[in-house]
Structure formats: structure tokens, C-alpha cells
Design an enzyme around this catalytic site. Structure first.
Site, PDB file in Angstrom:
ATOM      1  N   ASP A  54       0.874  -1.178   0.000  1.00 49.17           N
ATOM      2  CA  ASP A  54       0.000   0.000   0.000  1.00 49.17           C
ATOM      3  C   ASP A  54       0.906   1.220   0.000  1.00 49.17           C
ATOM      4  OD1 ASP A  54      -2.248   1.791   0.409  1.00 49.17           O
ATOM      5  OD2 ASP A  54      -3.345   0.084   1.218  1.00 49.17           O
ATOM      6  N   HIS A 108       2.152   2.087  -3.104  1.00 47.12           N
ATOM      7  CA  HIS A 108       1.218   3.030  -3.728  1.00 47.12           C
ATOM      8  C   HIS A 108       1.711   4.465  -3.690  1.00 47.12           C
ATOM      9  CE1 HIS A 108      -2.380   0.046  -3.114  1.00 47.12           C
ATOM     10  NE2 HIS A 108      -1.390  -0.464  -3.822  1.00 47.12           N
TER      11      HIS A 108
END
Length: 877
Positions: free
Chosen positions: A250, A277
Site C-alpha cells: 500500500d 502506492h
């Protein structure tokens, strides 16, 4: 204690320094590892254990400003725990080689509702693995690893933590899984040089924290592990993340601010991000995010790059944001500024407002999508661009954006040296293997041709297998020893020492062969330097038939030695008498004086006989365990009693043993040079050697070819060898074609090791951590320790110990994972880790007062690294 090389000095980026100045209002410098208050060692496995109680107890007892160290000890390197809580000023230090695993038992993390490990509407059912609640000055440090085991099946379920998270995504629920590290209301919290892996959820969460430093941190988790953010500062201030490497499933970093207040004064400096991310602000920004500097960042393969994300259900003011000197590659959305991230169906009132956002010297080397999105004309994105380069084919979309400056064509060359491979951790192989080319250098003829000053040996070829001792089964004896036959003192003698005395008296260079009739000869035998070459030849059918046996140990007094053996040396030649006189008045013989046979003469040989130190071979004497620094007596008296040498070869060159049995317990065979500065050679062929601890030890070259090496049980650990070879010597102990056997572990649970490198340091160690207040160990002219300060000679550090085992058979009870042992466990005054090569010597001392390249003046390390310990083509039985 162990020091760490300053990471900023080693970071391969321009402009790296020892401090970090940016939006963080603090002056942030590289953290310093504190002294230890406790050193805990791990276990060999992590299944079914919970070390939380002992770790937490050590944390609770530790004084502020000190560290609880989790250390590896041989193959005992694993810790497993349920939730832990840090205290004011206390550091949890996971040392290099050690791993702290989060338990997979959800019951340990449950907050009381029984929901940890399930999915529901709230997702708040688990406590974090490591909590920092309101603590000031707490830290997590070390070169080791904290592993959340997110990919392991949890106890009582058929899912992993990550699979629970994926199921929650499908079910539109929230997962109840633990975060790895969570700080709430903490002050001046530090992460330094720690590796964080496989968190079930966020790796590091900061809630209302004032003062946080992450320096040299590695976060490493698979790209598909859901909700595993790297570091999330939330409603926090004065945050620095520097010299760190992050790849995860993430956001690599996500700066957030909720109802608890703003996040401000944040510095993200000199970092590298891989899968993840991106470098994110949001999505919660309703508390306000102010004063963020992202500088010297390389992003390689993240899904998003530089990202500000929010929506009107959780938006707020974001300003004073600077991105400077950033390189991006292989990223779908290299720049993404959006005010409608996961926009809910019903508009909210928390409107995102992004102002004073600046990009300086930012380069995207591959095409992707750039989104510049303000909320509306009343809340536009205010953005300034200076030297921002985009690769050809990049799709730029913007709305409600007031942009100063423009994008220019990308130049991949500007970032050519910025993208480095992820620093994969290469685990140190505890059983280093030689290459075929390296193994050829350990042929016995190659090893045995070197002799003379250490590091400047001369070549004198010697092939002992061509000697008549091996090739001539019918050697003619010049003298005969027979305790049952009449003696004449000329050619027939009742004791071995009497025959040796006669040979020494005759002198000359001709070899004298002494034939020994079967029987047990209860005596000591001393052969002085300058003797003619002497061969002891057992006349039995088997080496067991002729036995030379005494029972001296290191604590035996000189008076006791005189009573047992002194008469044998009355009237002996002066050189023999001098050896005896060196012992007769000692308060204790020490290890060096306990030998049954003591050889100082070049060219000495023995064949077809047994040499035994019978001390405690029947187990009648019980003593406390002795494993430290050749077992000093810590009460200040003489050495404790286990050392008992059967054969001591001291300073003698070209000594050779054929079909001999050497029997003892601790310190059976002692092979020493005269003063540690000169290499001499010994050769053992078809010989049986047995003992329990360090039973082949010393600093000379010795080849053991086709020998039987037997380790005796009954103690907690058995070590075959304890070499203390100088690091500059070409070779140490070489075992070729041998068979290593042992007793079964038995009730004592004996662990059997190949060797531990002898470290005679007098309790001054620069290795590991010593939990002694004010402890120091520094270079000096003597090896001495007067608590809490000690000094250590360079020469002592350089006795690294070399041993290689080739083409041998290894018995089933020897340690299979880490058969080369450290010298006493980490946390003791006599600790030294196993050193497999010159690289280990340099690396273990780097950053200490004994740094080889600096304080010791050794210059550059050898390339390729010299081999200290190794194996080749061995067979495990």
C-alpha cells in the site's frame, strides 16, 4: 559494545550528511545506539512459543537511556512474542542476525471482544504488536528484523492475516488484524536501522506524535499485501524519515491528519521507494497538513508516485508542500493530485484545499498519467513547477488548477544513477562452502609447505606421507621401552621418559626410534627443543596396546606434580630438567602444564600408540560448567579444573603422528607456536582424537588426514576445535577425509559444534553488547579488564582462528544449521561472533574503537576475503 557505521556516510547518494535539516523543526542527527541493560538470546525455532513475558520484563526493568538487546547466538536467533509495550527512554534493539516474530495467535492480540482474526464493521479488534503509548524517548533499533508474519496462517484459522484483509475487501467489511508498530501520543520516538517485514496491516502508525525519526529503516512486504502502509504519520508533528528503503502493498508513506489535529513539519529525505502506492498525503486531510519537504527521493515501480489524495468527506487544508530532487520510473501515475479520491455518492462539507505546492527538479523517466485536480474554482490547486520533466507520451490532465511554470521534456540520463536495486538482505550462510578452486589450495602438500614468520612464511616443501613413518611398516628400533623387562640404561629402558633422556643426551641429527612394548605407562613425557629427531613406535598390534597416560589438570599444583612425576626427572639432561623445573613450583599447572606428552623438538614422530590424559575420564569428579575465556575462575583464584591436555606440541616443526590415539576431555590436543609470531607444522594421519570441549586447539598449521574425530557428550556443548590462528597466517587447521562422530546428546542435551575461534581476551570485548554500567573496551598494550574498563591488544584481535573441513563425513548429532560456534554468547564479557572470513573481521570491528581501516591501521581489507572457516564436499551422515 557494538557500534554501527554511520549510515549517512555509507549512503550512495550525493549530499548525504550526518544530520537532516528541513521542515522538521528539530535538528535531526543520526541516532546513536545506547548501551545495553539486558541481552536476551533467541531460540532455534519460532513455532509454539511466546517470548513476550521475558522481553517485556526486560523492558520494564530497563533504565531510560539503555537498550534491551535481542541477540542471535549461533543458530538461536528467533524470538516470538505477543504484544509488547515500550517505556520512556527504553530502546528495543533487535541485533543483526536476530528476528523478532509477531505471534500468529489472534487471541494474544484481542482487545477483549474476541474479534481479532475476524471481519466486522469496525476493524478495531486487535492490539498492535509493539505499542508506544505516551512514551518519551523510546526507540526500536538494530540490524535485525521484526516480522509480522502477515503471510502465515493464523492459529485456529485456515487463513493468513492478509487473506482476511482480502476477504474483507470482497465482503465490504473491515479486517481485525494487528498493526506492527503503533505510537499514540508519544514524544521523540525513533526507528533506526531496523528491518520491518510482513506486517498484517500498517507497519508504522503515528497518532498525535511529536518528534519521530526513522533513519536507515527497511520495510519489505509483498506488493499484494493489502493495507500494509509503510509509515503513516497521522495528526503528528516534527517527523523525519531519512535514508530508508520501502516496498510494500500500500502507500510507502501516507501523511494524514484527522480530527485530532494537523500533521506538520515533516521531512522525507534521501529515501528509495519500490513497489507500493507511492509518496502520499491523505486521504484523511481534514485536520490539515502543513510544511512537508520530500527531497532526494527515488521511486521505482510504485503504482503511484507523488500523490495528494482526499475528498469532501475528509478533506482539509494542505499547504507548504515541497517535492525536490525526485526521480520516478515505471509508475502508472507519476504525479497524482486529486480532490475526488474515492468520492462518496453524497457530497460532504470537508472540502480539500491544496495551496503552495511546489515541484523542483522532479523527473519522470517513463510515461504515465499526471493528474492535477483542484476541487472547484473557489478551491483551486495552487501549484508551482520548476525544472519538472516528463517522459514523452505522458498524459497530463488538469482541472481547477492554477499552475505556475510548465512541464518540460524528460531526460532519463538525469536519473541514471539514482535507481538502485532493492537492497535484498543476503543471509550470512552459517556453513560457508569453499569453491573447487579454493579447495585445491588445501591439498596437504600445499598447506604444509609454508613455515616461518606469520604473514611472511617461506616455502619448505614437506610430504609426510612419503616419510618412512608411513611407508615402512618394519621400522627398526634403536631403543626399547618395556616396563616388564630388565633395563640397561643404554638401549633398554623401563619408561618412555628414560629413553627420551638417553636420546637427548646422545644428541646429533640422526633419527632415534624408540620402540615401546605393549602396556600402560603411567608417566609424563617431555621432549625438549634441540633434541635429535625422535620417533616413538608402539610395538603392539593396535594403538590401544601401548598407552602413555597421566592425569594432570589445569588446577593441579606444582607440589602435586612433583609427588606424582618429579622423580622421573631427577638426573635428566638439562634441557629436559628445565621443562620439569618450569612446573614444579607453580601454584597451578594451568592448561599449558597439564600435558601428558609435551614436545618441543622439531621432527618428532609417533606411531601406533595411545597418549591419554586420564583426568576425569571416568567422570568421578564433578565440576560446574566451564565455557568462558578458557574458563577463568571469577573468584580470583586459579583456573577451574576441566582443562587437561594429552599432547602438547610447542614451537616444534614437522611433527608427525601416524595411527595414534589421543584421549582426553577438554583440551586434548594443544598445538602452539612459541610466541605466536612463527608458523610451525604438524601432521596427523589415520589418528583418533577425542574429547569434549576445545579438544583440538592452538595457533599452528596442522593437517588432519583420514582421522577419526570423536566428540564426547555429557556437557551442554561440545566443540571439536578452538583455533586461534593469526589472521595473517596462510593456514590453520585442515581436516581432510576425516570422520566426525559423537556420543548421542544424552540427558545433558549436548550440542556438538565443529569449532569456536579461541578469543583469549581477558573479558574485554568490542563485539556485541555488554550490560555493564560504564563498560568500555579500548585498544591498549595489554589484555586487561578492571571493571568496568578494559584494554585489548591488536594482536589478540588478530588471532581469528582458521579451520577448514574437506571431504569428510559428519555424524548425525553435529549441529546442522550453525556448526561453527561463537565464542561465548552475546552479552558476556568474553563474546566474539564466529568469523568466517576477513570480511567478517572487518565488518564486526567497523565503527568500534578497533576499526581495522582506522584505529588498527590495517589499510584496505583483502580482496578476495581470506578464508577463516569453511567446508567443502562433506557428507552428512
Amino acid at each position: 559494545m557494538r557500534k554501527y557505521v554511520p549510515l549517512a556516510c555509507a549512503w550512495a547518494l550525493a549530499g548525504a550528511g550526518a544530520s537532516a535539516h528541513a521542515q522538521d523543526t528539530r535538528t535531526v542527527r543520526e541516532p546513536v545506539v545506547p548501551a545495553a541493560c539486558a541481552v536476551l538470546t533467541g531460540e532455534t525455532t519460532h513455532a509454539g512459543r511466546d517470548d513476550a513475558a521475558r522481553i517485556q520484563a526486560a523492558i520494564d526493568r530497563c533504565a531510560p537511556g539503555r537498550a534491551v538487546v535481542l541477540a542471535a547466538s549461533n543458530d538461536r536467533r528467533d524470538f516470538v512474542a505477543g504484544p509488547l509495550r515500550l517505556r520512556d527512554g527504553v530502546t528495543l534493539l533487535v541485533d543483526a542476525g536476530a528476528t523478532l516474530y509477531a505471534s500468529t495467535d489472534p487471541r494474544l492480540f484481542d482487545r477483549g471482544a474476541g474479534t481479532c482474526g475476524t471481519n466486522d464493521a469496525s476493524g478495531r479488534g486487535c492490539r498492535p504488536f509493539i505499542a508506544v503509548d505516551g512514551a518519551r524517548g523510546a526507540a526500536i533499533m538494530g540490524g535485525g528484523t521484526i516480522d509480522g508474519q502477515g503471510g502465515q496462517t493464523i492459529l485456529g484459522r485456515d487463513e493468513t492475516w492478509w487473506q482476511i484483509a482480502r476477504r474483507a475487501q470482497r465482503e465490504k467489511t473491515r479486517q481485525n488484524v494487528p498493526r506492527l508498530i503503533q505510537a499514540d501520543g508519544a514524544r521523540d520516538f525513533t526507528l533506526y536501522r531496523i528491518t520491518l517485514k510482513h506486517s498484517p496491516n500498517f507497519h508504522v502508525t503515528l497518532n498525535n506524535v511529536d518528534g519521530f525519526t526513522a533513519w536507515g529503516v527497511v520495510i519489505d512486504t509483498p506488493h499484494d499485501a493489502r493495507n500494509t502502509d509503510g509509515i503513516d504519520p497521522i495528526s503528528s508533528r516534527n517527523v523525519t524519515i531519512a535514508y530508508s528503503v520501502i516496498r510494500t502493498g500500500d502507500d510507502n508513506v501516507a501523511i494524514k491528519a484527522g480530527s485530532a489535529g494537523p500533521t506538520e513539519h515533516v521531512s522525507i529525505l534521501h529515501n528509495r521507494f519500490y513497489n507500493g502506492h507511492g509518496m502520499s498525503i491523505g486521504s484523511e486531510t481534514d485536520g490539515g497538513v502543513h510544511g512537508v519537504l520530500v527531497e532526494d527521493l527515488a521511486m521505482d515501480g510504485t503504482t503511484s508516485g507523488l500523490r495528494i489524495k482526499s475528498n469532501d468527506a475528509r478533506g482539509g487544508r494542505v499547504d507548504g508542500i515541497v517535492y525536490r530532487d525526485v526521480c520516478l520510473r515505471g509508475i502508472r501515475s507519476p504525479i497524482e493530485i486529486t480532490t475526488h479520491y474515492e468520492q462518496p455518492a453524497q457530497p460532504g462539507r470537508l472540502v480539500p484545499d491544496y495551496a503552495d505546492v511546489r515541484f523542483e527538479r522532479v523527473t519522470s523517466t517513463t510515461p504515465g498519467k499526471v493528474l492535477l485536480q483542484g476541487y472547484d474554482d473557489a478551491h483551486p490547486l495552487r501549484l508551482a513547477l520548476r525544472d519538472v520533466r516528463l517522459a514523452a507520451g505522458t498524459d497530463v490532465q488538469q482541472s481547477h488548477a492554477r499552475v505556475e511554470g510548465a512541464f518540460t521534456a524528460g531526460d532519463a540520463a538525469a536519473c541514471a544513477e539514482r535507481f538502485l536495486p532493492f537492497p535484498e538482505r543476503v543471509e550470512r550462510n552459517p556453513r560457508p562452502q569453499l569453491t573447487p578452486v579454493q579447495a585445491r589450495a588445501y591439498d596437504y602438500r600445499e598447506v604444509l609447505k609454508y613455515v616461518g614468520p606469520v604473514g611472511a612464511e617461506r616455502i619448505e616443501p614437506w610430504d609426510p606421507l612419503a616419510d618412512p613413518l608411513v611407508t615402512s611398516p618394519g621400522l627398526r628400533a634403536d631403543f626399547t621401552v618395556d616396563m616388564r623387562a630388565p633395563a640397561d640404561g643404554v638401549a633398554r629402558f623401563p619408561t618412555v621418559q628414560a629413553a627420551v633422556n638417553r636420546a637427548v643426551t646422545l644428541g646429533g641429527a640422526r633419527r632415534i626410534v624408540i620402540g615401546i612394548a605393549p602396556g600402560t605407562y603411567p608417566e609424563t613425557v617431555y621432549v625438549p627443543a634441540g633434541s635429535p629427531p625422535i620417533t616413538l613406535l608402539g610395538r603392539g598390534a593396535d594403538p590401544r596396546d601401548v598407552r602413555i597416560s597421566a592425569a594432570l589438570d589445569a588446577s593441579t599444583t606444582g607440589a602435586a606434580w612433583r609427588a606424582r612425576h618429579g622423580a622421573a626427572f631427577d638426573g635428566a639432561p638439562p634441557a629436559v630438567r628445565a621443562m620439569a623445573d618450569a612446573l614444579k613450583d607453580l601454584p597451578a599447572l594451568q592448561t599449558t602444564g597439564s600435558a601428558t606428552v609435551w614436545v618441543r623438538a622439531d621432527g618428532f614422530q609417533a606411531r601406533n600408540l595411545t597418549i591419554e590424559n586420564a583426568y576425569n575420564r571416568d567422570g568421578a569428579v564433578a565440576h560446574a560448567e566451564c565455557t568462558g575465556d578458557r574458563c577463568p575462575d571469577t573468584t580470583g583464584g586459579s583456573r577451574v579444573h576441566h582443562q587437561a591436555v594429552a599432547l602438547r606440541v610447542e614451537g616444534a616443526d614437522r611433527v608427525q603422528f601416524e595411527r595414534v590415539r589421543l584421549l582426553g576431555l577438554q583440551d586434548t590436543l594443544f598445538l602452539g607456536s612459541t610466541d605466536g609470531t612463527t608458523t610451525v607444522r604438524s601432521f596427523f594421519h589415520a589418528t583418533h582424537i577425542e574429547g569434549d570441549v576445545d579438544f583440538i586447539f592452538g595457533d599452528t598449521i596442522a593437517v588432519f588426514k583420514d582421522c577419526d574425530i570423536h566428540a564426547i557428550g555429557g556437557r551442554s556443548a561440545s566443540y571439536v576445535a578452538a583455533p586461534d590462528t593469526n589472521r595473517r597466517a596462510k593456514y590453520g587447521f585442515v581436516f581432510d577425509g576425516c570422520r566426525f562422530t559423537s556420543d548421542a546428546p544424552g540427558r545433558a542435551g549436548t550440542q556438538y559444534y565443529f569449532a569456536r575461534q579461541w578469543f583469549h581476551n581477558e573479558r574485554c570485548t568490542p563485539y556485541g553488547f555488554v550490560p555493564v554500567d560504564g563498560y568500555t573496551c579500548r585498544p591498549g598494550d595489554v589484555d586487561v579488564y578492571r571493571a568496568p574498563h578494559g584494554t585489548l591488544r591488536k594482536r589478540t584481535l588478530e588471532t581469528v582462528g582458521k579451520a577448514v573441513i574437506l571431504r569428510s563425513r559428519i555424524g548425525p548429532h553435529f549441529e546442522k544449521t550453525a556448526p561453527w560456534s561463537e565464542w561465548n554468547r552475546n552479552g558476556t564479557l568474553a563474546h566474539r561472533p564466529a568469523q568466517f572470513s576477513a570480511d567478517d573481521y572487518w565488518n564486526h570491528l567497523a565503527g568500534t574503537p578497533f576499526d581495522p581501516a582506522g584505529a588498527l591501521g590495517d589499510g584496505p581489507r583483502p580482496v578476495p576475503a581470506d578464508v577463516y572457516l569453511g567446508e567443502y564436499d562433506n557428507t552428512l551422515e
